[in-house]
Design a protein around this motif. Structure first.
Motif: not given
Length: 351
Positions: A304-310
């Motif tokens: 979920r964190f990397v989703r946000n970063c994307l």
């Protein structure tokens, strides 16, 4: 002349201050019909999004006695996390991401609960017949309405607590007790005609003053929401990768908040004040867990964190991130892969 002994309420407030609480007040544990009706209306309109636990334990949220019938009083407490830096300083950055102020230090759940327990132990030592329960954010407790009822502040138009002394930067906790404590007068709303918080919201999450549609709130979308974020909301997320401070940061009452009042554990970790998107996009699960050990961010997990970063990368306009984003289009997590495909299309499209 012999001074009269201090009341129990005054002694509780004094001990709370010694433990680092910036605000302390007292309220009845009984149900407030208007408060309960507003909660039911909000839930009925579905504005809680996928936070099913809000509705599942409605009876417990309606009043403190709904959760614990023996409760007679609530001790509402606030702990300042006022930042020393401008939370909006990185707005629009194409290389750095923004993490909400409250998540830049140690996990507030642990810090606040430890001190709540210390205050509860002191109270039981003072009044052995007292029974107590402590809560901070993870139980079905309506901390903000209770804080208002206890006189430590009021719920502003952004629906968060506003204190005349500490602005919008308060972590809230509560102690329920079987003691009959003298309730405070509810705090008067002092927002006036100001609508700075409403106008600052980049995703129009406030359908009206004092009403929040969580389904459009960036804090909800980046923390609680598990699937893909609706495409029409992604641009509004900007470079925010965990939470959002915009409606809090613009509150005029913050001019009375002092960073010196903040607890040491809440001081920001240097690597989280202005994190570089390129470094965050490279995180695998082990790297994510190591970086966010002791942080509330760890709770949402790497995917979920990397989703946000994307989403932040897609909004950055920084073509130098394209190769890293491209590598994530085949990520094992389908939500991450879809976010990477969206971001790559944004970064490689012609202006």
């Amino acid at each position: 002349m012999v001074n009269a002994p201090a009341s129990l309420e005054a002694r509780i407030a004094e001990q709370a201050s010694a433990l680092g609480f910036a605000a302390c007040g007292f309220a009845s544990a009984g149900e407030n019909p208007l408060r309960a009706a507003r909660l039911e209306e909000w839930l009925g309109e579905g504005q809680h999004g996928s936070m099913e636990w809000m509705a599942a334990r409605l009876d417990h949220r309606r009043s403190p006695q709904g959760l614990w019938p023996a409760a007679r009083s609530v001790i509402a407490l606030g702990m300042s996390y006022a930042p020393a830096h401008d939370p909006l300083a990185l707005a629009g950055s194409g290389t750095h991401a923004r993490i909400s102020v409250y998540a830049q230090g140690r996990d507030y759940h642990d810090v606040v609960k430890k001190r709540l327990k210390a205050l509860a132990r002191w109270l039981v030592a003072e009044v052995p017949e007292a029974e107590v329960k402590v809560f901070v954010d993870t139980a079905p407790v309506m901390e903000k309405p209770l804080g208002e009822a206890a006189g430590i502040g009021w719920q502003g138009k952004h629906t968060n607590m506003v204190s005349p002394s500490h602005g919008s930067w308060l972590f809230l906790g509560a102690i329920y007790t079987t003691l009959d404590l003298a309730p405070a007068e509810p705090h008067r709303d002092q927002c006036g005609s100001c609508r700075a918080c409403i106008d600052a919201c980049p995703t129009d999450a406030f359908p009206a003053p004092y009403r929040l549609d969580a389904r459009r709130c960036i804090s909800y979308l980046t923390i609680e929401h598990k699937g893909p974020v609706a495409e029409d909301l992604r641009a509004g997320i900007g470079n925010r990768i965990y939470g959002c401070d915009d409606c809090l940061a613009v509150c005029p009452w913050n001019k009375f908040a002092s960073a010196a009042q903040a607890i040491r554990e809440f001081l920001p970790r240097a690597e989280l004040v202005a994190p570089r998107l390129a470094e965050l996009l490279a995180l695998d699960d082990a790297g994510f867990r190591a970086l966010f050990s002791g942080s509330p961010i760890k709770r949402i997990g790497r995917d979920r964190f990397v989703r946000n970063c994307l989403y932040a990368a897609g909004n950055s306009g920084n073509a130098a991130l394209a190769d890293q984003v491209s590598a994530l289009t085949t990520d094992a997590d389908p939500v991450v892969a879809e976010a990477a495909q969206w971001a790559l299309a944004r970064l490689t499209s012609n202006p």
